[in-house]
Design an enzyme around this catalytic site. Sequence first.
Site, PDB file in Angstrom:
ATOM      1  N   GLU A 160       0.888  -1.179   0.000  1.00 33.04           N
ATOM      2  CA  GLU A 160       0.000   0.000   0.000  1.00 33.04           C
ATOM      3  C   GLU A 160       0.917   1.217   0.000  1.00 33.04           C
ATOM      4  O   GLU A 160       1.443   1.591   1.047  1.00 33.04           O
ATOM      5  CB  GLU A 160      -0.874   0.002   1.259  1.00 33.04           C
ATOM      6  CG  GLU A 160      -1.770  -1.203   1.412  1.00 33.04           C
ATOM      7  CD  GLU A 160      -3.026  -1.114   0.563  1.00 33.04           C
ATOM      8  OE1 GLU A 160      -3.298  -0.037   0.016  1.00 33.04           O
ATOM      9  OE2 GLU A 160      -3.715  -2.133   0.433  1.00 33.04           O
TER      10      GLU A 160
ATOM     11  N   CYS B  13      -2.386   9.241   2.647  1.00 36.90           N
ATOM     12  CA  CYS B  13      -2.025   8.767   1.301  1.00 36.90           C
ATOM     13  C   CYS B  13      -3.125   9.022   0.280  1.00 36.90           C
ATOM     14  O   CYS B  13      -2.857   9.083  -0.908  1.00 36.90           O
ATOM     15  CB  CYS B  13      -1.693   7.285   1.357  1.00 36.90           C
ATOM     16  SG  CYS B  13      -3.029   6.347   2.087  1.00 36.90           S
TER      17      CYS B  13
END
Length: 490
Positions: free
Chosen positions: A260, A294
Site C-alpha cells: 500500500e 495517502c
Amino acid sequence: MTQQYELSELIRSDNFIDGKWVASAGGKRFDVTNPATGEVIAQIADSDAADARAATDAAARAFPGWRDTLPRDRAAVLHRWHALMVANADALGRLISLEQGKPLAEGRGEVMYGASYVAWFADEATRIYGDIIPQQQRGKRMSAIKEPVGIVAAITPWNFPLAMIARKIAPALAAGCTVVGKPAEDTPLTALALVMLAHEAGVPAGVLNLISASRENAGPAVGDWLADSRVRKITFTGSTPVGKYLARESAGTLKKLSLELGGNAPFIVFDDADLDAAVTGMLAAKFRNGGQTCVCPNRVYVQSGVYERFADLLATRVAALKVAPATDPAAQIGPMINARAIDKIARHVDDAVSRGVRVLTGGKRLPELGPNYYAPTVLADASPDMQLSCEETFGPVVPLFRFDHEAEAIHAANDTPFGLASYFYSQDVRRIDRVARQLEAGIVGINEGALASEAAPFGGVKESGYGREGSKYGLDDYLSIKYLCQGGLE
Ligand code: NAP
C-alpha cells in the site's frame, strides 16, 4: 467487564516477543517525541536483526497451533480485541495524538476506524470457503481449499499509527497466520499498546510479535525478515521507494507481497459540480490528519467556468481552520510529524511561489506555535512543472490547476506513476460514468470526499502498489489456495 487503562498504563517501551515484553538484544533504546513540543515521551527498544530473528522464531513455533484453531475461536479472540480497543478508545486516541500530533477527535476516530477492521475480519474468519470443482473425470474429485500463507511481516508508517497496523494484523490472524511486525520510528507506542491489548484478548504467545527500531536500524531488522524463507509474506504500507526496495530484497525467497504505497491523488471539479459540496468534500479529503494521508488530494483541477468561485469559497473555509496542538479541543490541524516533513512542505510551496502561483491563504510556517506547524494553504494558478504536481506534498497545501475540457483533466489526472485515490465532482450522470471508468486509480470518490470503510477494498494501481485491505477481498492476501485431487473413487 472489559478492562480500561489509563494512558500511562498503555505506554510500553520493550519489544513483545513470544508473549513477553523484552528489551532489545543489543540493549539499545531510542527516543519517541511529541511532534507538538519536541518533548521525549518514552525511550524504547532499538531492535536489530537479532530481535527480528527472535520474533520470527516465536512466530514459527506458534504457527501450527494457530493455523489449526477453529475459525470461530480465532473470531472470538479478535472480537475480544475489538472490545478492548473500543473500551480504551479515549486513552488510545490520546496516545495517537501524543506521538503523532493529530487532533484528539481524529485520534479517537482513528481508534474506531482501526477497530472496525478487527471486527470485520473477526467475522470474515468464519467465512473462508473453498470450492468443490465440477467433476471432469469419473472416479476423481477435485477441490480447492484455502490455507494461511504462514508467517506475515507487517511494516507500517507513522501517519495512522493504529489503523494501518490493525488492518494488517486482523486479517492475518483471522486467516490463521502468525505475525511479526515493525511500526514506524516516529510512532511505535500506539502499535505496542495495541499488541498489549491483543495479548489480553487471548492472542496466544508467539502468534503476534512486535519489535520497534530507530530509522537507522529499520533496514537491518526488516532485512532479516526479507531474507528468511520462513517469512512467507510482507505486508507494507509506506512510501513507493521503500515498497520497491522490499519487493526487490524479498525476491530471493519469493514472498507474497501486499504494498500500500504513495499516492498523488487528483481532485477534479467540473463546471456542472455542486460547488458547496465540492468544497466540503475537499476539506474532508485534504485536511484530515493535516494533509498527511495517502489518499489526500494533491492536485486539484478546476474547470475554467467555476475556477475563481471555487478558489474563493475554498480559501475562505481553509483560512478559518484552527491550527493548534492536539491538546486544544478546538484544534483542526496539528503539527506535522517531524522536521523532514515540514521542510518538504516548505520546499514545495517555495518552488511553486518561485514559478508564479498566487497564495490565496497560508503559504508559511507558524513558528509562534512550534517548529512543526504549517499554515493551511491554497495556491491558485499551479502548473505541471511545479514539484507539488509530481510528488506527494503530504501536508495542508491545496494547489489549484485550471482546465477547459474534460479530456484535458483526465489526461492530467492520469499523468503520474501513482494510482491510489482520485476524486471528482459533477452532476452529469453520463460524465460520472465516463470519468469514473477512465481514471487510473484503485479508489474513486464521486461527489464524496470521505471514502474509508472496513467494508471497502482499499488499495492502488500502478506505482501505488498492489493488494487490497478491508472488504471481502481483504483476506485473500493472507491465504493461499491448495488444489486437492482425489482419485480411485469409483
Ligand atoms: P516510509 O518511509 O516508506 O516508511 C514506512 C515504514 O517502512 C516505516 O516503518 C519505516 O521505518 C520503514 N522503512 C523505511 N525504510 C526502510 C528500509 N530501508 N527497510 C525496512 N523498513 C524501512 O513511509 P512513511 O514516510 O512512514 O509514510 C508515508 C508514506 O506512506 C506516504 O508515501 C504515504 O502515501 C504512504 N501511505 C500509504 C498508504 C496506503 O494505504 N497506500 C497509507 C498510509 C501511508 P522508519 O519509520 O524507521 O523509517
